[in-house]
Every structure is written in C-alpha cells, then in structure tokens.
Write a protein that holds these residues in place. Structure first.
Motif, mmCIF file in Angstrom:
data_model
loop_
_atom_site.group_PDB
_atom_site.id
_atom_site.type_symbol
_atom_site.label_atom_id
_atom_site.label_comp_id
_atom_site.label_asym_id
_atom_site.label_seq_id
_atom_site.Cartn_x
_atom_site.Cartn_y
_atom_site.Cartn_z
ATOM 1 N N TYR A 258 0.834 -1.207 0.000
ATOM 2 C CA TYR A 258 0.000 0.000 0.000
ATOM 3 C C TYR A 258 0.869 1.257 0.000
ATOM 4 N N ASN A 261 1.974 1.773 -3.448
ATOM 5 C CA ASN A 261 0.879 2.142 -4.346
ATOM 6 C C ASN A 261 0.292 3.512 -4.051
ATOM 7 N N TYR A 263 -0.506 5.087 -1.030
ATOM 8 C CA TYR A 263 -1.353 5.371 0.126
ATOM 9 C C TYR A 263 -0.508 6.010 1.219
ATOM 10 N N ALA A 267 -3.579 7.815 6.498
ATOM 11 C CA ALA A 267 -4.836 7.320 5.958
ATOM 12 C C ALA A 267 -5.020 5.837 6.268
ATOM 13 N N MET A 268 -3.934 5.073 6.139
ATOM 14 C CA MET A 268 -4.015 3.641 6.422
ATOM 15 C C MET A 268 -4.353 3.406 7.888
ATOM 16 N N TYR A 271 -8.035 4.254 8.406
ATOM 17 C CA TYR A 271 -8.931 3.243 7.848
ATOM 18 C C TYR A 271 -8.882 1.944 8.653
ATOM 19 N N LEU A 311 -11.304 2.935 1.440
ATOM 20 C CA LEU A 311 -9.903 3.290 1.689
ATOM 21 C C LEU A 311 -9.467 4.404 0.742
ATOM 22 N N ASP A 312 -9.854 4.317 -0.523
ATOM 23 C CA ASP A 312 -9.501 5.369 -1.476
ATOM 24 C C ASP A 312 -10.099 6.706 -1.056
ATOM 25 N N ASN A 315 -8.056 7.924 1.896
ATOM 26 C CA ASN A 315 -6.731 8.350 1.445
ATOM 27 C C ASN A 315 -6.814 9.633 0.634
ATOM 28 N N PRO A 359 -7.049 9.828 -5.522
ATOM 29 C CA PRO A 359 -7.182 9.002 -4.317
ATOM 30 C C PRO A 359 -5.845 8.555 -3.747
ATOM 31 N N THR A 360 -4.793 8.563 -4.574
ATOM 32 C CA THR A 360 -3.475 8.122 -4.112
ATOM 33 C C THR A 360 -2.390 9.019 -4.698
#
Length: 466
Positions: A258, A261, A263, A267-268, A271, A311-312, A315, A359-360
């Motif tokens: 993540y 990618n 994130y 945010a992680m 979530y 999650l998106d 994030n 989103p990321t």
C-alpha cells in the motif's frame, strides 16, 4: 491489573512473510491502547518456525511498523535468542510434574487418531506417556527423540472475560496435552508466547480471533507457572471483498504494498482503526485523536469488511489536505519509480492542480508525468478530437502562444479566446484537442492553469508535432 504496575502490550508477528493488514490492525490497537494509558508497546519477532522464517520478512515487518508510525518501546525481541530461557522453564515444569516427555511416534499417533475416529470420539492425545500415580510407563524406545507435552488439567473449566467477546468458557476435556517442545528442543508457539508474555510483563494481549482456541492452553500454562494472567482481547477477522478472510495465503497484500501504491500512513491508520472499532460517528481522525479515545472499549464483535473504495476515499481526503511540500516529495518518489526524473521545486507548483481529484499519490504522479515525460495520446482520442476541421485553429493557437513574452494563465487564456474568435469554434472544440496533444488525455483541470505549468517550448513542440 493489580498484578501489573504498568500497562504493556505487544505485537508478535511471525517472520514468514510480510506484515499483512490484519496484523497491522492488531498492532495499531495494541499501540494505541498502550499510548492511551501511558504504557509501553513491545515488538517481538516469533521466529521459532525456523524453516519458514527469513531475515527479509523481519526487515519488511520493521519497515511496515516504521512507515505506519507505530513506534515501539522495546524490541525487536527474537524468540530464537531466548531458547535457553524456554529450556529452563520446560525443565522446571517437568521437575514439578507439570510437563513430561512423550515418545509416541508419528505412526503411533496416526493409529491412535484413526481408532478414535472409528469409535466416533474426538481426536485427542490419549496421554499414554503422562506420568500418573499407580501408572507404569513403558521403557523409552531406542532412537526416538521425545517431544515435551504440557500436563493439561483433565477436569474443570477455563474461563476468561475477553476484552472484545465478553466471558468465554472452555472445558478442559475439550483440549489435550499440548506439545510445548519439539524433538529438536525448539518450543512451540503456545508455550513460547506464555513465557514471553510473562517475562515481558505483558498486561493486555490483543490478537486475532483465530487464537481463541489457543487461549485455554495458554491460561493453564500461565497458571502452572504461577505467572500473572494478561487480559485477552480477540479481534474479529477482516473479510475481503469476496467475503473470505484476508490472509497471507489468500494473497492479501502487505502493508508496504500500500505504501508503494501511493497510500499515506495516516490514511491507512485511520482506515484500519475503523475496521473493528468506532468512536461515535467519527470517520476521519488523526493518530493522536485515536490515542486519546482508544481505551479498549467500543471494539466490534463482528467481522469487518475490507472496502477498497472506502480506503480510497479516506486516502483521498489525506492527499487533498497534505502539506504540498511533503506531497511533492512523495510524488517525486513515485515519478522516479516510473523512471521519470523530477525535482520537488519542479513538482510542487503543479500539485494543487491535481491533488483534489487523486485518491493516491500514484494517481497524482500519473497526472504529473505529462510535464516530465513524453505523452502518448490514444488513437481513439486523436481520431475523435484532433480532426482536420480543428487543425487550422491548433496552428493559429500555436502561433499566438509562440509570441507570448509572459507565460501565465492570463496570457494563455487570451490566446485561446483570440483563436476561438477567429476560428468560430466553441471552447470545448479547441480545448479538448489541445489537451489530447499536449497532455495525452481529453480531460484535465482548467486548460490555462494546466498549460501555465508547462515549459512554453514543450507546449509548442507538442502542438506542432501533430
């Protein structure tokens, strides 16, 4: 809590792979609980599965903990460096009659289980090597290395008040004499974890649902050692979007995937926190807020559902509100991963144009790439938008842009207006082809703002190339 002078929690991953999402959530809850109560958080590496444990996994686990910001007060502590301690405790249990050596061969145990199945009985070890008053044990066979088994109580119940599930009771007749040391002397999980939690003064153990059935054995071992019992909290599983449990074996991606990618760690954490815990209706909160709220209550008993879209959304909120200097640094790293060179000063002025729709950070880097690398418009976009009818207007616009001495939004907007006035086109008829040629895509934020961030020569070169 009278047995403990301080709240201490731990996370104890096995280094047989990456730190996956369920373990990360457990680490978060353990960390937040300790921090809320002014306690301590310990990282322990349970590496007694020698055949499958790797140093690479250890490094990935530590990297994931650091990325998430879950700082630990002690550790990493490695079980394989504590073998002498486990051996000493096992020998004491044997001397006290609370453990014993078992010489049953795998073939004998298989035969025993098959016979139990044939009689319709539960398959439990029959305690054939357990010393008992009046019982004569056979002579240990030659060439057979024994395991060591814990002499589990044969009667009574094991009861604990689970922090998540409430009171749980399991009768001792449902469990058998657990192997606590293998033939090579290496302890098994259920024994080593008890000695570790005892030695490390762990007051509260948060862990996954799958450990509920291990808890009676562990409580009995704690009691046999005269060790204080921690409080146990068993967290419900996390289900994937297919309704099945997320797990290493089912391809659940690692925490660091993540990170790669795009994130953000905040945010992680936000979530993951909501996958089994709540604070009113709050959806978005900082790690500091979570620590102030996380007292061990409001933990859900029901499985949580992993929702990539949610999650998106979370994030995207953090991307939108992140300091632009920091997000520029992250975007530069993502561009570098694509083989595109850029600097923070080059990227930072462009970030505000795109971050609200990303989103990321990977999505942000996808937008920013057009400024630093050649673009490849799709054949469909070229055929649909860059038609013969619009080419004269594109050439006229290029001529007007070429003579601009001030490269800014106002001047670019004026060039666009003049071109529209002389060509008779509407703004979309001109702006979309420009986007396709210069940006490689048919939709962007406001065209004048997007072009302003380009080098003037690059815009002209791309317009003139088509």
């Amino acid at each position: 809590m009278s047995s403990f002078d301080k709240i201490r929690t731990r996370i104890a991953p096995s280094p047989t792979g990456f730190l996956h999402l369920g373990t990360a959530r457990t680490a978060l809850y353990s960390w937040a609980f300790a921090r809320h109560h002014g306690g301590e958080f310990v990282l322990r590496i349970e590496d007694t599965d020698v055949a499958r444990s790797t140093q690479d996994s250890v490094e990935q686990i530590i990297a994931a903990m650091n990325w998430l910001g879950l700082s630990y007060d002690e550790g990493p502590i490695y079980q394989m460096q504590r073998l002498d301690r486990y051996t000493a405790v096992i020998e004491q249990l044997i001397a006290d009659g609370k453990a014993y050596r078992c010489y049953a061969t795998p073939e004998e145990l298989t035969e025993m289980r098959e016979a139990q199945k044939a009689r319709g009985e539960k398959t439990l070890y029959d305690r054939r090597w357990r010393p008992e008053p009046g019982k004569t044990l056979p002579t240990p066979p030659e060439g057979v290395k024994p395991v060591v088994r814990f002499a589990n109580p044969v009667d009574g119940d094991v009861t604990w008040n689970d922090l998540v599930k409430g009171p749980i009771t399991i009768n001792n007749r449902e469990i058998d004499d657990l192997i606590i040391a293998r033939t090579d002397g290496v302890p098994t999980y259920n024994f080593a974890v008890v000695v570790d939690d005892w030695d490390m003064r762990i007051s509260h153990v948060f862990r996954g649902d799958e450990h509920v059935n291990n808890t009676p054995w562990q409580i009995n071992i704690f009691n046999a050692l005269g060790a204080p019992l921690p409080c146990f909290g068993h967290l419900p599983i996390i289900l994937g979007d297919d309704g099945l449990k997320l797990s290493k074996r089912r391809g659940a991606v690692s925490v660091m995937d993540y990170a790669a990618n795009g994130y953000l760690p905040e945010a992680m954490l936000n979530y993951l926190a909501r996958l089994g815990w709540s604070h009113g209706d709050d959806e978005l909160f900082s790690a500091e807020q979570m620590v102030s709220w996380f007292d061990g209550t409001h933990l859900s008993k029901s499985p949580a559902q992993w929702d990539p879209a949610k999650l998106d959304w979370v994030n995207g909120h953090y991307v939108k509100h992140l300091d632009e200097a920091r997000i520029a640094e992250l975007a530069v790293a993502q561009l570098a991963a694509k083989g595109i060179a850029a600097t923070v000063p080059e990227v930072q002025p462009k970030v505000s144009l795109f971050k609200d729709r990303c989103p990321t950070v990977v999505a942000l880097a996808d937008w920013l790439a057009m400024y630093f690398a050649p673009v490849s418009p799709s054949a469909e976009d070229l055929a649909t938008h860059v038609t013969e009818a619009v080419r004269p207007a594109l050439a006229a616009l290029a001529d007007r842009l070429a003579v601009l001495t001030d490269w800014n939004k106002a001047a670019i907007q004026q060039a666009l207006k003049e071109t529209l006035a002389t060509s008779g086109l509407k703004m979309p008829q001109l702006a979309v082809p420009v986007r396709v040629i210069v940006c490689g895509r048919a939709q962007t934020p406001s065209l004048d703002a997007v072009l302003e961030q380009f080098d003037q020569k690059k815009v002209l070169d791309r317009l003139q190339s088509r």
